[in-house]
Motif scaffolding. Structure first.
Motif, mmCIF file in Angstrom:
data_model
loop_
_atom_site.group_PDB
_atom_site.id
_atom_site.type_symbol
_atom_site.label_atom_id
_atom_site.label_comp_id
_atom_site.label_asym_id
_atom_site.label_seq_id
_atom_site.Cartn_x
_atom_site.Cartn_y
_atom_site.Cartn_z
ATOM 1 N N PRO A 1 4.003 -0.282 -8.616
ATOM 2 C CA PRO A 1 4.718 0.637 -9.504
ATOM 3 C C PRO A 1 4.138 2.043 -9.438
ATOM 4 C CG PRO A 1 3.299 -0.821 -10.768
ATOM 5 C CD PRO A 1 3.273 -1.323 -9.364
ATOM 6 N N GLY A 2 4.946 2.987 -9.941
ATOM 7 C CA GLY A 2 4.537 4.382 -9.950
ATOM 8 C C GLY A 2 5.510 5.243 -9.175
ATOM 9 N N ASP A 3 6.497 5.826 -9.866
ATOM 10 C CA ASP A 3 7.493 6.696 -9.233
ATOM 11 C C ASP A 3 8.260 5.977 -8.127
ATOM 12 O OD1 ASP A 3 6.865 8.852 -10.906
ATOM 13 O OD2 ASP A 3 5.233 9.481 -9.583
ATOM 14 N N GLN B 1 18.333 -8.707 0.180
ATOM 15 C CA GLN B 1 17.016 -8.498 0.788
ATOM 16 C C GLN B 1 16.686 -7.022 0.958
ATOM 17 O OE1 GLN B 1 17.690 -11.072 4.233
ATOM 18 N NE2 GLN B 1 15.946 -12.322 3.599
ATOM 19 N N ARG B 2 17.699 -6.168 0.982
ATOM 20 C CA ARG B 2 17.434 -4.735 1.128
ATOM 21 C C ARG B 2 16.792 -4.149 -0.134
ATOM 22 N NH1 ARG B 2 19.003 -3.132 5.971
ATOM 23 N NH2 ARG B 2 20.749 -4.220 6.994
ATOM 24 N N GLN B 3 16.788 -4.911 -1.206
ATOM 25 C CA GLN B 3 16.093 -4.473 -2.409
ATOM 26 C C GLN B 3 14.605 -4.823 -2.378
ATOM 27 O OE1 GLN B 3 18.079 -5.706 -6.055
ATOM 28 N NE2 GLN B 3 20.082 -5.672 -5.059
ATOM 29 N N SER B 4 14.200 -5.651 -1.416
ATOM 30 C CA SER B 4 12.826 -6.170 -1.439
ATOM 31 C C SER B 4 11.754 -5.101 -1.254
ATOM 32 C CB SER B 4 12.657 -7.290 -0.405
ATOM 33 O OG SER B 4 12.795 -6.795 0.909
ATOM 34 N N PRO B 5 11.943 -4.050 -0.436
ATOM 35 C CA PRO B 5 10.870 -3.041 -0.387
ATOM 36 C C PRO B 5 10.549 -2.469 -1.760
ATOM 37 C CG PRO B 5 12.345 -2.763 1.466
ATOM 38 C CD PRO B 5 12.981 -3.790 0.578
ATOM 39 N N TYR B 6 11.583 -2.141 -2.552
ATOM 40 C CA TYR B 6 11.345 -1.643 -3.910
ATOM 41 C C TYR B 6 10.631 -2.689 -4.749
ATOM 42 C CZ TYR B 6 12.363 -0.634 -8.822
ATOM 43 O OH TYR B 6 12.255 -0.441 -10.174
ATOM 44 N N ARG B 7 11.092 -3.942 -4.705
ATOM 45 C CA ARG B 7 10.514 -4.999 -5.532
ATOM 46 C C ARG B 7 9.040 -5.219 -5.215
ATOM 47 N NH1 ARG B 7 14.343 -5.012 -9.175
ATOM 48 N NH2 ARG B 7 16.420 -5.380 -8.335
ATOM 49 N N LEU B 8 8.654 -5.018 -3.958
ATOM 50 C CA LEU B 8 7.299 -5.381 -3.530
ATOM 51 C C LEU B 8 6.337 -4.202 -3.458
ATOM 52 C CD1 LEU B 8 8.357 -7.920 -0.753
ATOM 53 C CD2 LEU B 8 7.463 -8.438 -3.030
ATOM 54 N N ASN C 1 0.801 -1.223 0.000
ATOM 55 C CA ASN C 1 0.000 0.000 0.000
ATOM 56 C C ASN C 1 0.834 1.274 0.000
ATOM 57 O OD1 ASN C 1 -2.542 -1.323 0.045
ATOM 58 N ND2 ASN C 1 -2.274 -1.742 2.224
ATOM 59 N N ILE C 2 2.138 1.154 -0.258
ATOM 60 C CA ILE C 2 2.983 2.349 -0.321
ATOM 61 C C ILE C 2 2.917 2.884 -1.745
ATOM 62 C CG2 ILE C 2 5.323 3.269 -0.108
ATOM 63 C CD1 ILE C 2 5.826 1.248 2.094
ATOM 64 N N ARG C 3 2.160 3.946 -1.929
ATOM 65 C CA ARG C 3 1.868 4.452 -3.277
ATOM 66 C C ARG C 3 2.493 5.807 -3.558
ATOM 67 N NH1 ARG C 3 -1.399 0.891 -5.481
ATOM 68 N NH2 ARG C 3 -2.576 -0.505 -4.101
ATOM 69 N N ILE C 4 3.179 6.388 -2.588
ATOM 70 C CA ILE C 4 3.845 7.661 -2.845
ATOM 71 C C ILE C 4 5.190 7.401 -3.521
ATOM 72 C CG2 ILE C 4 2.734 8.733 -0.841
ATOM 73 C CD1 ILE C 4 5.464 8.501 0.592
ATOM 74 N N PRO C 5 5.798 8.398 -4.155
ATOM 75 C CA PRO C 5 7.140 8.210 -4.723
ATOM 76 C C PRO C 5 8.134 7.763 -3.663
ATOM 77 C CG PRO C 5 6.161 10.242 -5.525
ATOM 78 C CD PRO C 5 5.246 9.743 -4.448
ATOM 79 N N PHE C 6 8.943 6.749 -4.004
ATOM 80 C CA PHE C 6 9.882 6.176 -3.034
ATOM 81 C C PHE C 6 11.159 5.778 -3.759
ATOM 82 C CE2 PHE C 6 11.841 3.519 0.058
ATOM 83 C CZ PHE C 6 11.282 3.830 1.288
ATOM 84 N N LYS D 1 23.699 -0.145 -10.311
ATOM 85 C CA LYS D 1 22.396 -0.427 -10.914
ATOM 86 C C LYS D 1 21.400 0.645 -10.480
ATOM 87 C CE LYS D 1 20.312 -4.083 -9.339
ATOM 88 N NZ LYS D 1 19.957 -5.489 -9.155
ATOM 89 N N PHE D 2 20.620 1.124 -11.460
ATOM 90 C CA PHE D 2 19.555 2.076 -11.137
ATOM 91 C C PHE D 2 18.328 1.670 -11.921
ATOM 92 C CE2 PHE D 2 17.246 6.152 -11.617
ATOM 93 C CZ PHE D 2 17.069 6.424 -10.293
ATOM 94 N N GLU D 3 17.219 1.469 -11.218
ATOM 95 C CA GLU D 3 15.973 1.012 -11.818
ATOM 96 C C GLU D 3 14.833 1.942 -11.445
ATOM 97 O OE1 GLU D 3 14.927 -3.056 -10.994
ATOM 98 O OE2 GLU D 3 17.025 -3.633 -10.712
ATOM 99 N N SER D 4 13.795 1.902 -12.256
ATOM 100 C CA SER D 4 12.573 2.621 -11.931
ATOM 101 C C SER D 4 11.381 1.811 -12.417
ATOM 102 C CB SER D 4 12.566 4.016 -12.562
ATOM 103 O OG SER D 4 12.526 3.924 -13.968
ATOM 104 N N LYS D 5 10.245 2.067 -11.807
ATOM 105 C CA LYS D 5 9.006 1.423 -12.251
ATOM 106 C C LYS D 5 7.828 2.304 -11.933
ATOM 107 C CE LYS D 5 8.305 -1.328 -8.029
ATOM 108 N NZ LYS D 5 8.051 -2.674 -7.467
#
Length: 314
Positions: A235-237, A225-232, A200-205, A310-314
């Motif tokens: 999408p949206g900013d 595992q520190r990448q998991s908040p982004y992965r989960l 439910n985290i929908r703000i830009p992060f 590495k730099f990703e966005s979704k």
């Protein structure tokens, strides 16, 4: 001088001209605010950029055992680019823990809730106080508030921007006044399902981590595992920066005692973090469309990084 040079990489990493700003002088004010409702003191360090107009606010939360020194590199850079920054110190999980046998035990839900309440209280004080010393708090725009934190401070950040918990906190920890966030060394939730926690985290992060971002003697979270908040997150900013060789301490963004220089970010990590986080804040709070395109396009931020990063966005 080192921090001044770090700010200059906003152009070195080909950040668009429209996303750059003059380096502004800042006013620094230290204070201790009293939350009478909780009989709790909250030390704060405020950085206000020069000028008279309204400015966005970024609140910074330190990691376990941290202090107002945490995030100094990031806070100084953001303030010189026109953002007010308030660093918080959280009693019960701050530097007073050092040397105590129960150091790690402070990494718990009770302290997480206390930290989130510190954030809520600080935002209330900002809205109530016209000044703190020489810092003019009434310049802060209440519609442009961001949150950032390192390690336990990143967990605090996730909590106040909408992380879900198996047993909900009452009153809730989330604060709708926060419109965007940066998590340095974020991690999966202490308890419960990671998938449910971040849905439910929908703000830009923006998540910032490194390939060596682990502290197994404190918490059993791997660098991956520190990448998991982004992965989960939905999408949206949403953005993820992974720095090759970046250790946990490097993302604290501070200078350590003599003989601990290996804990400070390398010039490349420091400068890249400053460039990308500043572009993120400018895109979100200043409606800087070139900065947003720079973050989102393969020809932008990614093009300025070595292949190991590495730099990703979704």
């Amino acid at each position: 001088m080192r921090l001044l040079r770090a700010c200059l990489i906003l152009s070195a990493l080909i950040l668009p001209v429209a996303a750059q700003a003059a380096i502004l002088p800042i006013t620094l004010c230290d204070a201790v605010w009293l939350d009478a409702a909780r009989s709790r003191e909250v030390p704060v360090r405020i950085r206000m950029p020069a000028g008279r107009g309204k400015v966005p606010l970024i609140v910074f939360s330190h990691g376990l055992g941290g202090s107002l020194e945490a995030g100094t590199m990031w806070a100084h850079a953001w303030a010189t680019q026109g953002f007010a920054v308030i660093n918080l110190q959280h009693a019960g999980s701050d530097s007073a823990l050092f040397g105590k046998p129960d150091f790690k035990s402070a990494l718990n839900s009770t302290q997480l809730a206390a930290r989130a309440r510190d954030v809520q209280f600080a935002l209330n004080e900002v809205g109530r106080k016209p000044f703190e010393g020489r810092c003019e708090l009434r310049r802060i725009d209440p519609t442009r508030i961001g949150m950032a934190g390192h390690s336990f401070g990143a967990q605090t950040t996730l909590a106040v921007v909408g992380q879900s918990f198996p047993t909900p906190f009452e009153p809730p920890l989330a604060d709708p006044r926060i419109r965007a966030a940066v998590g340095f060394s974020p991690s999966p939730p202490l308890t419960g399902s990671p998938e449910a926690a971040f849905a439910n985290i929908r703000i830009p992060f923006l998540s910032v981590t490194g390939t060596q971002d682990a502290i197994p003697n404190v918490i059993a979270v791997t660098a991956l595992q520190r990448q998991s908040p982004y992965r989960l997150m939905p999408p949206g900013d949403k953005f993820l920066l992974v720095m090759e060789g970046g250790t946990h301490a490097m993302f604290a963004g501070q200078s350590f005692s003599a003989g601990s220089s290996d804990r400070e970010p390398t010039p490349h990590i420091r400068d890249t973090v400053i460039a990308i986080t500043t572009a993120f804040w400018r895109a979100v709070f200043n409606d800087d469309k070139p900065a947003l395109r720079w973050l989102q396009s393969p020809e932008g931020a990614r093009a300025g990084l070595p292949p190991q990063d590495k730099f990703e966005s979704k």
